[in-house]
Design a protein around this motif. Structure first.
Motif, mmCIF file in Angstrom:
data_model
loop_
_atom_site.group_PDB
_atom_site.id
_atom_site.type_symbol
_atom_site.label_atom_id
_atom_site.label_comp_id
_atom_site.label_asym_id
_atom_site.label_seq_id
_atom_site.Cartn_x
_atom_site.Cartn_y
_atom_site.Cartn_z
ATOM 1 N N LEU A 99 0.824 -1.208 0.000
ATOM 2 C CA LEU A 99 0.000 0.000 0.000
ATOM 3 C C LEU A 99 0.855 1.254 0.000
ATOM 4 O O LEU A 99 0.540 2.239 -0.685
ATOM 5 N N ALA A 100 1.955 1.235 0.756
ATOM 6 C CA ALA A 100 2.821 2.413 0.851
ATOM 7 C C ALA A 100 3.463 2.747 -0.494
ATOM 8 O O ALA A 100 3.505 3.912 -0.898
ATOM 9 N N VAL A 101 3.958 1.728 -1.205
ATOM 10 C CA VAL A 101 4.607 2.021 -2.492
ATOM 11 C C VAL A 101 3.574 2.394 -3.553
ATOM 12 O O VAL A 101 3.869 3.215 -4.440
ATOM 13 N N MET A 102 2.370 1.830 -3.473
ATOM 14 C CA MET A 102 1.325 2.263 -4.395
ATOM 15 C C MET A 102 0.937 3.712 -4.113
ATOM 16 O O MET A 102 0.757 4.510 -5.038
ATOM 17 N N ALA A 103 0.790 4.059 -2.837
ATOM 18 C CA ALA A 103 0.433 5.432 -2.477
ATOM 19 C C ALA A 103 1.493 6.414 -2.950
ATOM 20 O O ALA A 103 1.178 7.508 -3.426
ATOM 21 N N SER A 104 2.738 6.017 -2.859
ATOM 22 C CA SER A 104 3.851 6.899 -3.212
ATOM 23 C C SER A 104 4.149 6.921 -4.699
ATOM 24 O O SER A 104 4.375 7.984 -5.283
#
Length: 229
Positions: free
Chosen positions: A70-75
């Protein structure tokens, strides 16, 4: 003579085509332990007279904290689950900003494109490399699941000086196994990815902390990353 050269070129192209497809098929099932980037970074260290630094431990997507995808998708790529390798909206927005405001053109590179580049290609900005990046992006989107693309991405991406993948980053920068990283730890790692050799998840500055807060806000409404069917 011309016919002989043409035949050699034709067979060479056929061999490269078949080998590229075979490589994508093989990496659909086996871990990616080395990438061209890892090798080139080692040569850079040798040329500088430095000791070789290469930290990399492959783990499955199930062994990673749920917040990490989720963090890398958000970023990096909020449309990862719905596009087919290329985010045309992001490309158009980048081009529009460049034309209207004169801002430096950003590529709108997706997680799929970054994975294709990291695993199969050399670093650089030539048109040849960009063309091959598009080709391999198409292949992995065709032959791999989104879960496999994310798994390879999080295991192969550079996350610091000589550090590749989430497990090595967790060990070197947090003193933890990747599975024990917190939500904000994951956001902090994701915040480094535009330039992991400039920004450090071990020594975050004020800019990085602002990025973490922004990424965390983007993550809040996101659904859990889907498991492999």
């Amino acid at each position: 003579m011309v016919k002989k050269i043409f035949k050699i070129v034709r067979w060479t192209m056929a061999l490269l085509f078949v080998s590229s497809i075979l490589a994508v098929v093989v990496y659909r099932f086996i871990p990616v332990y080395f990438t061209p980037l890892m090798i080139s970074r080692c040569f850079e260290q040798i040329e500088k007279g430095e000791d070789i630094k290469l930290y990399h431990d492959w783990i499955s997507l199930e062994e990673m904290p749920p917040s990490m995808p989720l963090a890398v998708m958000a970023s990096e790529d909020q449309r990862f689950l719905i596009h087919h390798g290329f985010d045309y909206d992001a490309i158009q927005q980048a081009a529009r900003a460049h034309l209207e405001d004169g801002k430096k053109l950003r590529g709108g590179s997706t997680i799929s494109q970054q994975t294709a580049k990291n695993v199969f290609l050399w670093q650089g900005r030539s048109w040849v490399r960009k063309g091959l990046e598009a080709y391999f992006t198409f292949l992995i989107e065709l032959m791999w699941s989104k879960q496999r693309i994310m798994e390879v991405y999080l295991n192969s991406i550079e996350m610091g000086d000589g550090i590749y993948g989430i497990q090595a980053c967790a060990e070197e920068h947090f003193g933890l196994d990747a599975k024990n990283l917190s939500r904000l730890d994951c956001a902090l790692i994701a915040a480094t990815l535009p330039n992991p050799r400039k920004y450090s998840s071990k020594y975050p500055d004020d800019y990085m902390r602002r990025r973490v807060r922004w990424i965390d806000r983007q993550m809040r409404p996101m659904k859990p990353f889907p498991a492999e069917h």
